[in-house]
Design an enzyme around this catalytic site. Structure first.
Site, PDB file in Angstrom:
ATOM      1  N   HIS A  56      63.814 -53.141  71.934  1.00  0.00           N
ATOM      2  CA  HIS A  56      62.533 -53.162  71.470  1.00  0.00           C
ATOM      3  C   HIS A  56      62.684 -53.670  69.977  1.00  0.00           C
ATOM      4  CE1 HIS A  56      58.367 -51.370  70.495  1.00  0.00           C
ATOM      5  NE2 HIS A  56      58.198 -51.643  71.569  1.00  0.00           N
ATOM      6  N   ILE A  62      61.485 -53.285  66.179  1.00  0.00           N
ATOM      7  CA  ILE A  62      60.407 -52.375  65.762  1.00  0.00           C
ATOM      8  C   ILE A  62      60.469 -51.082  66.464  1.00  0.00           C
ATOM      9  CG2 ILE A  62      57.705 -52.485  65.789  1.00  0.00           C
ATOM     10  CD1 ILE A  62      57.840 -55.558  65.792  1.00  0.00           C
ATOM     11  N   GLY A  65      55.706 -47.594  68.933  1.00  0.00           N
ATOM     12  CA  GLY A  65      54.437 -46.529  68.420  1.00  0.00           C
ATOM     13  C   GLY A  65      54.379 -45.054  69.100  1.00  0.00           C
ATOM     14  N   VAL A  66      55.240 -45.286  70.405  1.00  0.00           N
ATOM     15  CA  VAL A  66      55.258 -43.788  71.103  1.00  0.00           C
ATOM     16  C   VAL A  66      56.188 -42.909  70.235  1.00  0.00           C
ATOM     17  CG1 VAL A  66      56.781 -44.494  72.681  1.00  0.00           C
ATOM     18  CG2 VAL A  66      55.239 -42.566  73.225  1.00  0.00           C
ATOM     19  N   GLU A  70      55.757 -39.472  68.489  1.00  0.00           N
ATOM     20  CA  GLU A  70      56.550 -37.988  68.974  1.00  0.00           C
ATOM     21  C   GLU A  70      57.042 -37.625  67.602  1.00  0.00           C
ATOM     22  OE1 GLU A  70      58.835 -35.124  70.321  1.00  0.00           O
ATOM     23  OE2 GLU A  70      57.210 -36.610  71.431  1.00  0.00           O
TER      24      GLU A  70
END
Length: 157
Positions: A56, A62, A65-66, A70
């Protein structure tokens, strides 16, 4: 009841006592500020060695976002666990229960988080009723907010 002080910063060994997460999913490195039942600030150092950067994205890493969500949820969990420890020192209550992520609202991702960034994670308790708590959370880099969300967690133990 006299409120007890928490010595800051709180380092990784103590964080591991308060949260059930472990590598590669423990996303908080240090607690730098804490007000019981109000707010907590923490740090996450983002390095190229994070396993998620392999996919990723290989040519432009990067932080997903998840995982920002978290990290903010873990910061909120630390706020609750430390607050419980302060309210009942020696009770073991903080170590015996886990707050689970139950709801995410108003999540916004404003800037990419890349290797070399230092995330400052903030969680502020907005409301707590019985075993459910709602937090306002932000993640920032160099003073600029990169992500934010309202997070609800529940103790279902």
């Amino acid at each position: 009841m006299t409120e007890q002080r928490v010595a800051l910063p709180i380092e990784i060994d103590r964080i591991r006592e308060l949260l059930p997460h472990r590598f590669p999913f423990l996303l908080v490195d240090r607690v730098i500020a804490f007000e019981a039942r109000e707010r907590l600030s923490a740090i996450k150092n983002v390095t190229i060695n994070e396993p998620f950067f392999q996919g990723h994205f290989p040519d432009r890493p990067i932080m997903p976002g998840v995982l920002l969500i978290e990290a903010m949820a873990q910061t909120a969990g630390l706020l609750t666990q430390l607050s419980r420890t302060v309210a009942a020192p020696g009770s073991g209550r903080a170590l015996g229960s886990i707050f689970y992520l139950a709801k995410i609202e108003s999540a916004r991702f404003l800037q990419a988080v890349i290797p070399g960034d230092q995330l400052t994670l903030e969680a502020e308790l907005a409301r707590e009723i019985r075993n459910i708590a709602r937090y306002r959370c932000t993640a920032s880099v160099a003073g600029k907010i990169v992500a934010e969300a309202q997070i609800t967690c529940a103790d279902i133990s």
